[in-house]
Design an enzyme around this catalytic site. Sequence first.
Site, PDB file in Angstrom:
ATOM      1  N   SER A   1       0.837  -1.201   0.000  1.00 55.39           N
ATOM      2  CA  SER A   1       0.000   0.000   0.000  1.00 55.39           C
ATOM      3  C   SER A   1       0.877   1.258   0.000  1.00 55.39           C
ATOM      4  O   SER A   1       1.671   1.427  -0.918  1.00 55.39           O
ATOM      5  CB  SER A   1      -0.974  -0.054   1.180  1.00 55.39           C
ATOM      6  OG  SER A   1      -1.984   0.915   1.050  1.00 55.39           O
TER       7      SER A   1
ATOM      8  N   HIS B   1      -4.049  -0.742  -4.436  1.00 57.11           N
ATOM      9  CA  HIS B   1      -5.507  -0.958  -4.335  1.00 57.11           C
ATOM     10  C   HIS B   1      -6.132  -0.628  -5.702  1.00 57.11           C
ATOM     11  O   HIS B   1      -7.185  -0.008  -5.786  1.00 57.11           O
ATOM     12  CB  HIS B   1      -6.127  -0.060  -3.260  1.00 57.11           C
ATOM     13  CG  HIS B   1      -5.525  -0.200  -1.900  1.00 57.11           C
ATOM     14  ND1 HIS B   1      -5.854  -1.209  -1.027  1.00 57.11           N
ATOM     15  CD2 HIS B   1      -4.586   0.556  -1.252  1.00 57.11           C
ATOM     16  CE1 HIS B   1      -5.170  -1.070   0.109  1.00 57.11           C
ATOM     17  NE2 HIS B   1      -4.383  -0.017  -0.007  1.00 57.11           N
TER      18      HIS B   1
ATOM     19  N   GLU C   1      -5.062  -5.318  -4.956  1.00 58.90           N
ATOM     20  CA  GLU C   1      -4.943  -5.795  -3.573  1.00 58.90           C
ATOM     21  C   GLU C   1      -4.557  -7.286  -3.551  1.00 58.90           C
ATOM     22  O   GLU C   1      -4.905  -8.036  -4.458  1.00 58.90           O
ATOM     23  CB  GLU C   1      -6.269  -5.574  -2.840  1.00 58.90           C
ATOM     24  CG  GLU C   1      -6.554  -4.086  -2.660  1.00 58.90           C
ATOM     25  CD  GLU C   1      -7.843  -3.799  -1.903  1.00 58.90           C
ATOM     26  OE1 GLU C   1      -8.593  -4.750  -1.580  1.00 58.90           O
ATOM     27  OE2 GLU C   1      -8.098  -2.606  -1.643  1.00 58.90           O
TER      28      GLU C   1
END
Lengths: 285, 285
Positions: free
Chosen positions: A129, A171, A198
């Site tokens: 992330s 994401h 993800e």
Amino acid sequence: MNRGHLVVIGGHEDRKHDKTILSRFVELAGGIDKTIVVITAASKIATEMWEVYDKAFADLGVIRREHVHLESREDANNPELARKVEEASGIFMTGGDQKRLLAILGGTEVDTAMHTAFKERGACVGGTSAGASAMSGHMLAEGSNVLQPEKNAVNLGAGFGFIPRVVIDQHFSERHRLARLLAVVAQNPYLQGVGIDEDTALVIERGVGIEVLGQGAVTIVDGRTMISNVCDVADRDTPELIDVRLHLLPSGTRYALQENDEDNTALPAPLIDFLKNVTKRNPVS
Amino acid sequence: MNRGHLVVIGGHEDRKHDKTILSRFVELAGGIDKTIVVITAASKIATEMWEVYDKAFADLGVIRREHVHLESREDANNPELARKVEEASGIFMTGGDQKRLLAILGGTEVDTAMHTAFKERGACVGGTSAGASAMSGHMLAEGSNVLQPEKNAVNLGAGFGFIPRVVIDQHFSERHRLARLLAVVAQNPYLQGVGIDEDTALVIERGVGIEVLGQGAVTIVDGRTMISNVCDVADRDTPELIDVRLHLLPSGTRYALQENDEDNTALPAPLIDFLKNVTKRNPVS
């Protein structure tokens, strides 16, 4: 000799069940008897983050796990913490906010230690992330979740520079981020956009090749041959974009570069520049 | 002489305020003293749909507005309704379900009348949402809202064929439909994918050129030079896609094709085939 790996994860990698990606991270770090350090500086809930990864790596059998807890640039210049990072075989950066991560670590002793561990000792550096976005040289710092690619929708910052000439978003499919990645590439055609889904990782082996693993795919957006009027449109308007090249690499994709270009005929030609770039062995900065 | 226009709308076009797109539709149909017919067969609430467009076109000053209310193939073969359509200057197809629209109209007298009006009399044919998808030859009939392009995620059907060699998706950015358009193109590289945003229209003038108007953009996905393993992956798996060409045409974009290829140097070369294809004057089917 271990050439050094980067494990660039699109967020929400599984930490409780099959742990496909974290397990590969451990393997690439040299196995369960090596030391793994976790850098939580991207997050404001560093202790909780550490607990999550401490448990996940423990479940995978890793014995030597260390929390590199950095709350300030002073912490990130602490020689003892820098030494821990430099000696680690696996360095993992958690999610949070990539701006916070760089504001604390950028240009510090711990930053230098990460690069030294990666380049001189072949350590495996992973980020998920925010930790993933931070790994490129030009970092996607923040951006609106635009429906269409809008001019100036995204701000770039200076990342750790493990991967030059790309910008990484995470994401990617889940948060529908193609438009903002196109917005970056439209204004910065020097950079190739890399969108990672993800529970999906782009694994880069320095000097060798790449692999995609996990549940989703990696999307690459290449604007080098693009025609665009982005410099002529107003702020937040959508530019015309002609001939952006898009590549989708699903989980399971692997490409290995050969030393000589003439041996690379089996690789998709539009990907060769990307592969050379991300696997390049840069000098220690 | 009026060459015939197609107004392909991504759904949710404004019907109450500026009515940019509907206003252009009226203009291209020849103005407010021409007859506009509204085909509501895609919808199960045909009367409500008619009331919405009856009011919108009345507000724009159109005097002769007619509801072509088709609930069955018998209705669609009614010679009087077919004559109404054939004599109209504007033919507008509402949203609903494109499968229902084609199941009722495909191959009927009203279908033939639409083509005759368009090709012989230069009528303006418009469609929004389901009505837009129905305008291509290969019609995106239904598809899951996939996050990644999955094999067999989308079913094609036979559309009205006003535009060959493309497949049209609508509500494109708003419903994040790039993945499903890529899924179609991956398996059908013969077709160029055309994604139209809400309150946005792709206007095609036969033999002349195209224009984008409204609030959003038109995305074109061209897989002709793509490399893919789609035929080797399992059902619902994500294929590898290398070198899909993506074009984004924001509102305000216009391209006019010249008669001679050597005069088309001002056009973006990657778009020329697309422009030639969608503006082609096909024989009356």
